[in-house]
Design a protein around this motif. Structure first.
Motif: not given
Length: 213
Positions: A1-30
């Motif tokens: 399932x494609x990630x959304x900015x909302x799901x990324x932010x919700x995870x970060x709010x609970x301490x779950x961050x994108x992998x520190x792999x030097x990458x860049x994720x591009x998602x649509x504008x909300x």
């Protein structure tokens, strides 16, 4: 399932961050209003309706540290030119959980929709509410990807008395639904950074918002 900015932010709010792999994720504008970049630790998220291939090609063309590329002034300038948007600054992005009960200071809600602070907040947020205390105000509204955001203002003549911290703490009591509340502070505004961190807001990354004309 494609990630959304909302799901990324919700995870970060609970301490779950994108992998520190030097990458860049591009998602649509909300929404049409919200485009920009959030840089977490060693991973960035670009939210835009522009072609992701353009984003990656532009980042690859920069002669700079890959971990800093999305916040490099040359990338941001290209992003602004491509979208015809503007920006103010790169902010420290912080978040805190809700707190139960009433705020720790007396507040009165401002119902006047033409109040200057209400008018300014509505340019970047929906469902805006503003409360005043003696010497300051606290604002809540739905900002990027529908997240609850807060901002505070403290009058100059009552600074250094703990009011900023009390207002930031009040936002944690006022946020609806018991969800997280977000806030941005300009990196150079040390007083604001200190006030929000003293109120329990945790730094999660850096954010550059691109404002529609």
């Amino acid at each position: 399932m494609r990630q959304t900015l909302s799901s990324i932010l919700n995870a970060a709010a609970h301490g779950r961050f994108p992998p520190p792999d030097g990458g860049t994720t591009v998602v649509p504008q909300p929404s049409h209003r919200d485009a920009g970049v959030i840089a977490f630790t060693a991973h960035s998220v670009v939210f835009t309706d522009e072609d992701p291939r353009w984003v990656r090609a532009t980042l690859d063309s920069l002669d700079c540290d890959e971990l800093a590329a999305t916040m490099n002034p040359r990338f941001l300038a290209a992003f602004l030119a491509r979208t015809g948007r503007s920006t103010d600054t790169i902010d420290l992005l912080t978040v805190a959980s809700a707190l139960p009960g009433d705020p720790p200071l007396e507040l009165r809600e401002l119902a006047d929709p033409d109040h200057p602070r209400v008018s300014r907040a509505r340019k970047r947020r929906n469902d805006v509410r503003v409360w005043a205390a003696d010497g300051g105000v606290v604002v809540l509204g739905r900002g990027v990807a529908g997240r609850w955001e807060t901002a505070i203002e403290v009058d100059e003549d009552v600074r250094h008395r703990g009011l900023g911290r009390a207002l930031a703490t009040a936002a944690r009591h006022l946020v609806p639904d018991g969800g997280p509340v977000w806030s941005q502070q300009a990196a150079g505004n040390a007083r604001s950074v200190r006030a929000f961190q003293a109120a329990g807001f945790r730094p999660v990354g850096a954010e550059a918002l691109l404002i529609a004309a």
